[in-house]
Design a protein around this motif. Structure first.
Motif, PDB file in Angstrom:
ATOM      1  N   GLY A 166       3.884   6.573   5.535  1.00  0.00           N
ATOM      2  CA  GLY A 166       5.195   7.150   5.807  1.00  0.00           C
ATOM      3  C   GLY A 166       6.306   6.277   5.252  1.00  0.00           C
ATOM      4  O   GLY A 166       7.414   6.244   5.766  1.00  0.00           O
ATOM      5  N   SER A 167       6.002   5.561   4.173  1.00  0.00           N
ATOM      6  CA  SER A 167       6.946   4.609   3.600  1.00  0.00           C
ATOM      7  C   SER A 167       6.891   4.693   2.077  1.00  0.00           C
ATOM      8  O   SER A 167       6.281   5.597   1.513  1.00  0.00           O
ATOM      9  N   ALA A 168       7.512   3.742   1.396  1.00  0.00           N
ATOM     10  CA  ALA A 168       7.603   3.764  -0.059  1.00  0.00           C
ATOM     11  C   ALA A 168       6.359   3.221  -0.750  1.00  0.00           C
ATOM     12  O   ALA A 168       6.178   3.431  -1.945  1.00  0.00           O
ATOM     13  N   PHE A 169       5.502   2.504  -0.018  1.00  0.00           N
ATOM     14  CA  PHE A 169       4.269   1.940  -0.576  1.00  0.00           C
ATOM     15  C   PHE A 169       3.384   1.499   0.571  1.00  0.00           C
ATOM     16  O   PHE A 169       3.811   1.458   1.723  1.00  0.00           O
ATOM     17  N   GLY A 170       2.152   1.175   0.252  1.00  0.00           N
ATOM     18  CA  GLY A 170       1.228   0.598   1.227  1.00  0.00           C
ATOM     19  C   GLY A 170       0.969  -0.854   0.860  1.00  0.00           C
ATOM     20  O   GLY A 170       1.039  -1.224  -0.315  1.00  0.00           O
ATOM     21  N   ILE A 171       0.686  -1.675   1.854  1.00  0.00           N
ATOM     22  CA  ILE A 171       0.327  -3.064   1.620  1.00  0.00           C
ATOM     23  C   ILE A 171      -1.139  -3.207   2.016  1.00  0.00           C
ATOM     24  O   ILE A 171      -1.511  -2.896   3.149  1.00  0.00           O
ATOM     25  N   SER A 172      -1.959  -3.649   1.070  1.00  0.00           N
ATOM     26  CA  SER A 172      -3.395  -3.742   1.309  1.00  0.00           C
ATOM     27  C   SER A 172      -3.902  -5.147   1.067  1.00  0.00           C
ATOM     28  O   SER A 172      -3.416  -5.854   0.184  1.00  0.00           O
TER      29      SER A 172
ATOM     30  N   ILE B   6      -6.187   1.977   9.916  1.00  0.00           N
ATOM     31  CA  ILE B   6      -6.520   0.559  10.100  1.00  0.00           C
ATOM     32  C   ILE B   6      -7.021  -0.074   8.804  1.00  0.00           C
ATOM     33  O   ILE B   6      -6.567  -1.139   8.399  1.00  0.00           O
ATOM     34  N   CYS B   7      -7.996   0.576   8.182  1.00  0.00           N
ATOM     35  CA  CYS B   7      -8.651  -0.002   7.008  1.00  0.00           C
ATOM     36  C   CYS B   7      -9.392   1.100   6.262  1.00  0.00           C
ATOM     37  O   CYS B   7      -9.436   2.243   6.707  1.00  0.00           O
ATOM     38  N   SER B   8      -9.985   0.720   5.135  1.00  0.00           N
ATOM     39  CA  SER B   8     -10.837   1.657   4.404  1.00  0.00           C
ATOM     40  C   SER B   8     -11.974   0.882   3.754  1.00  0.00           C
ATOM     41  O   SER B   8     -11.903  -0.333   3.561  1.00  0.00           O
ATOM     42  N   GLU B   9     -13.014   1.630   3.424  1.00  0.00           N
ATOM     43  CA  GLU B   9     -14.179   1.088   2.730  1.00  0.00           C
ATOM     44  C   GLU B   9     -14.664   2.143   1.754  1.00  0.00           C
ATOM     45  O   GLU B   9     -14.394   3.333   1.932  1.00  0.00           O
ATOM     46  N   SER B  10     -15.360   1.683   0.725  1.00  0.00           N
ATOM     47  CA  SER B  10     -15.895   2.596  -0.270  1.00  0.00           C
ATOM     48  C   SER B  10     -17.322   2.190  -0.613  1.00  0.00           C
ATOM     49  O   SER B  10     -17.586   0.998  -0.810  1.00  0.00           O
ATOM     50  N   PRO B  11     -18.234   3.150  -0.699  1.00  0.00           N
ATOM     51  CA  PRO B  11     -19.589   2.818  -1.152  1.00  0.00           C
ATOM     52  C   PRO B  11     -19.589   2.175  -2.550  1.00  0.00           C
ATOM     53  O   PRO B  11     -20.514   1.451  -2.889  1.00  0.00           O
TER      54      PRO B  11
ATOM     55  N   GLY C 195      -0.017  -3.511   7.364  1.00  0.00           N
ATOM     56  CA  GLY C 195       0.923  -3.181   8.424  1.00  0.00           C
ATOM     57  C   GLY C 195       0.302  -3.267   9.809  1.00  0.00           C
ATOM     58  O   GLY C 195       1.009  -3.354  10.801  1.00  0.00           O
ATOM     59  N   THR C 196      -1.027  -3.267   9.890  1.00  0.00           N
ATOM     60  CA  THR C 196      -1.722  -3.366  11.177  1.00  0.00           C
ATOM     61  C   THR C 196      -2.008  -4.801  11.579  1.00  0.00           C
ATOM     62  O   THR C 196      -2.476  -5.046  12.692  1.00  0.00           O
TER      63      THR C 196
END
Length: 145
Positions: free
Chosen positions: A38-44, A84-89, A100-101
């Motif tokens: 809901g913002s201009a970018f994500g921080i990962s 919260i997070c993400s993962e990829s095979p 942000g969390t």
């Protein structure tokens, strides 16, 4: 500085820790990250999956196909909706924490800006951090040798 990071969702139903040194951290300007935050970018922050631990709660999972064609398993709180997070095979050794969390996101150094072709015109992107028009190959950050 300690590599231990902790965080959780907005309502506190989910808490986590990451106990290993992060691989890389970046601002992502893609449309999906803007919608997710809901913002201009994500921080990962990409961290070793083996050092990421859920402490409280069990997130739900939404699967989406990334622009790369890879499956992305986005973990979120079912109570408050916080991603919260993400993962990829495709990257079985990596968990991507959405910064942000984090309890202390200010300690995260930004090492890159990605998907800058999608960045909003009014978002300032400093010249001191590398810019990538799309998703770069971040695998060089995984080798700790």
């Amino acid at each position: 500085m300690s590599h231990i990071m902790s965080g959780g969702c907005a309502c506190g139903a989910i808490r986590y820790t990451s106990v290993e040194e992060p691989f890389v951290s970046y601002l992502c300007h893609c449309t999906e990250c803007r919608k997710r935050t809901g913002s201009a970018f994500g921080i990962s922050v990409q961290v070793p999956r083996g050092g990421f631990r859920l402490g409280v709660g069990a997130p739900r999972t939404r699967i989406r196909i990334a622009d790369s064609g890879n499956e992305l398993h986005v973990r979120f709180c079912d109570a408050c909706g916080t991603s919260i997070c993400s993962e990829s095979p495709a990257r079985p050794h990596v968990t991507v924490i959405y910064a942000g969390t984090l309890d202390d996101p200010g300690r995260i150094p930004i090492q890159a800006n990605i998907w800058t072709d999608s960045a909003l015109d009014w978002v300032p992107i400093g010249a001191d951090v590398p810019r990538h028009p799309k998703a770069p190959d971040l695998s060089r950050y995984y080798d700790r040798g």
